[in-house]
Write an enzyme that holds these catalytic residues in place. Structure first.
Site, PDB file in Angstrom:
ATOM      1  N   GLY A  12       0.731  -1.255  -0.010  1.00  0.00           N
ATOM      2  CA  GLY A  12       0.154  -0.111   0.060  1.00  0.00           C
ATOM      3  C   GLY A  12       0.719   1.174   0.076  1.00  0.00           C
ATOM      4  O   GLY A  12       0.161   2.428   0.303  1.00  0.00           O
ATOM      5  N   SER A  13       1.911   1.190  -0.556  1.00  0.00           N
ATOM      6  CA  SER A  13       2.851   2.560  -0.489  1.00  0.00           C
ATOM      7  C   SER A  13       2.128   3.584  -1.382  1.00  0.00           C
ATOM      8  O   SER A  13       2.262   4.762  -1.068  1.00  0.00           O
ATOM      9  CB  SER A  13       4.366   2.199  -0.866  1.00  0.00           C
ATOM     10  N   ASN A  14       2.107   3.057  -2.595  1.00  0.00           N
ATOM     11  CA  ASN A  14       1.360   4.053  -3.436  1.00  0.00           C
ATOM     12  C   ASN A  14      -0.176   4.445  -3.008  1.00  0.00           C
ATOM     13  O   ASN A  14      -0.555   5.828  -3.323  1.00  0.00           O
ATOM     14  CB  ASN A  14       1.059   3.199  -4.763  1.00  0.00           C
ATOM     15  N   MET A  86      -3.883  -7.262  -7.120  1.00  0.00           N
ATOM     16  CA  MET A  86      -3.156  -8.572  -8.017  1.00  0.00           C
ATOM     17  C   MET A  86      -3.949  -9.321  -8.515  1.00  0.00           C
ATOM     18  O   MET A  86      -3.786 -10.605  -8.366  1.00  0.00           O
ATOM     19  CB  MET A  86      -2.165  -9.198  -6.802  1.00  0.00           C
ATOM     20  N   ILE A  88      -6.730  -9.912 -12.028  1.00  0.00           N
ATOM     21  CA  ILE A  88      -6.933  -9.264 -13.268  1.00  0.00           C
ATOM     22  C   ILE A  88      -8.293  -8.831 -13.261  1.00  0.00           C
ATOM     23  O   ILE A  88      -9.335  -9.445 -12.649  1.00  0.00           O
ATOM     24  CB  ILE A  88      -6.856 -10.274 -14.409  1.00  0.00           C
ATOM     25  N   ASN A 103      -3.991   2.450 -13.670  1.00  0.00           N
ATOM     26  CA  ASN A 103      -3.057   1.301 -12.949  1.00  0.00           C
ATOM     27  C   ASN A 103      -1.409   2.136 -12.706  1.00  0.00           C
ATOM     28  O   ASN A 103      -1.345   2.709 -13.874  1.00  0.00           O
ATOM     29  CB  ASN A 103      -3.073  -0.117 -13.632  1.00  0.00           C
ATOM     30  N   HIS A 105       2.219   0.721 -13.104  1.00  0.00           N
ATOM     31  CA  HIS A 105       3.001  -0.544 -13.302  1.00  0.00           C
ATOM     32  C   HIS A 105       4.428  -0.358 -13.499  1.00  0.00           C
ATOM     33  O   HIS A 105       4.977   1.029 -13.770  1.00  0.00           O
ATOM     34  CB  HIS A 105       2.710  -0.873 -14.723  1.00  0.00           C
ATOM     35  N   SER A 132       4.935   3.414 -15.231  1.00  0.00           N
ATOM     36  CA  SER A 132       3.967   4.112 -16.216  1.00  0.00           C
ATOM     37  C   SER A 132       2.525   4.113 -15.315  1.00  0.00           C
ATOM     38  O   SER A 132       2.229   2.990 -14.759  1.00  0.00           O
ATOM     39  CB  SER A 132       3.675   3.002 -17.289  1.00  0.00           C
ATOM     40  N   ASP A 141      -1.810  -4.889 -18.571  1.00  0.00           N
ATOM     41  CA  ASP A 141      -0.970  -3.850 -18.739  1.00  0.00           C
ATOM     42  C   ASP A 141      -0.708  -3.338 -20.227  1.00  0.00           C
ATOM     43  O   ASP A 141       0.194  -2.659 -20.626  1.00  0.00           O
ATOM     44  CB  ASP A 141       0.495  -3.962 -18.160  1.00  0.00           C
TER      45      ASP A 141
HETATM   46  C1  GRF Z   1       4.011  -1.132  -7.271  1.00  0.00           C
HETATM   47  O1  GRF Z   1       5.419  -1.527  -7.635  1.00  0.00           O
HETATM   48  C2  GRF Z   1       3.211  -1.077  -8.274  1.00  0.00           C
HETATM   49  O2  GRF Z   1       3.833  -0.255  -9.600  1.00  0.00           O
HETATM   50  C3  GRF Z   1       2.676  -2.418  -8.640  1.00  0.00           C
HETATM   51  O3  GRF Z   1       2.640  -2.807  -7.566  1.00  0.00           O
HETATM   52  C4  GRF Z   1       3.512  -2.382  -6.671  1.00  0.00           C
HETATM   53  C5  GRF Z   1       2.587  -2.108  -5.293  1.00  0.00           C
HETATM   54  O4  GRF Z   1       3.424  -1.443  -4.418  1.00  0.00           O
HETATM   55  N1  GRF Z   1       1.609  -2.508  -9.501  1.00  0.00           N
HETATM   56  P1  GRF Z   1       2.578  -0.804  -3.126  1.00  0.00           P
HETATM   57  O5  GRF Z   1       1.674  -1.964  -2.547  1.00  0.00           O
HETATM   58  O6  GRF Z   1       1.816   0.393  -3.624  1.00  0.00           O
HETATM   59  O7  GRF Z   1       3.633  -0.356  -1.983  1.00  0.00           O
END
Ligand code: GRF
Length: 216
Positions: A12-14, A86, A88, A103, A105, A132, A141
């Site tokens: 969940g860092s994003n 994770m 589809i 998304n 990626h 991206s 993707d």
């Molecule tokens: C990130 O590298 C994102 O690009 C990919 O999965 C990873 C998720 O990381 N789709 P986080 O859970 O957001 O830390």
């Protein structure tokens, strides 16, 4: 204010970067296919409602997916942002929502779609790598690319070092793209993306590459 539903499966860092940077948008819900996704704690910290759909609660994977999509239908967010989700996404849902699901990626698409992007990039001895943000279509993707951020790769980079370098770029790029979407700084027509002049100038300043959607 644009409402954004974020879908996660893990760290969940994003999600955290999207929560921290919200200005013209609001993260209105966080959904996960895993009850134990570490990133759910960030949603709770920011008082964002969490919806979980653990596989064990459903008879089949498709029943689990159906539950996620019907929850999304009810929430009716302006944008669905996948952030390390994770699974589809079902083609039927993608068709219905095309242009409203994005998304992030960890590669410079169209290079290295799918998993293990950093290991594959190192194996291919690329000198440039990155991330991206793209609209989601029914492929893996393969949707129209919205924007990218690049970094260099050196022969001494390990997978972990490269992942950390790209992740830092992701945390800058993803919120900026969502903010741009919220402000209407780009439009999607068919599979082509058009950016405003102001956003193009800002992207140059931040070192982001703006794509025009369709791939060569
Ligand atoms: C990130 O590298 C994102 O690009 C990919 O999965 C990873 C998720 O990381 N789709 P986080 O859970 O957001 O830390």
């Amino acid at each position: 204010m644009l409402s954004v539903a974020v879908l996660i499966s893990g760290r969940g860092s994003n999600l955290l970067s999207l929560l921290k940077s919200a200005r013209s948008y609001q993260v209105s819900a966080v959904l996960s296919d895993r009850e134990d996704a570490a990133g759910l704690t960030y949603a709770k910290q920011f008082d964002v409602p969490v919806y979980t759909f653990p596989r064990a609660q459903y008879q089949s994977r498709s029943a689990q997916k159906l539950a996620i999509y019907s929850a999304l239908d009810q929430l009716n967010p302006g944008l669905v942002a996948l952030a390390g989700f994770m699974q589809i996404v079902e083609a039927e849902y993608v068709h219905r929502m095309f242009g409203r699901i994005i998304n992030i990626h960890p590669s410079l698409l169209p290079a290295f779609p799918g998993l293990d992007t950093h290991r594959r990039a190192l194996g291919a001895k690329v000198s440039c790598h990155g991330c991206s943000v793209h609209f989601v279509d029914s492929g893996i993707d393969t949707g129209p690319i919205i924007a990218q951020a690049r970094c260099g790769v050196t022969t001494s980079d390990s997978e972990e070092v490269l992942e950390a370098r790209v992740l830092a770029l992701e945390h800058a790029l993803y919120p900026w793209v969502v903010e741009s979407f919220a402000r209407g700084d780009f439009t999607l027509t068919g599979r082509n993306i058009r950016w405003s002049n102001a956003a193009q100038a800002e992207a140059t300043q931040r070192g982001f590459l703006l794509a025009a959607g369709e791939r060569p």
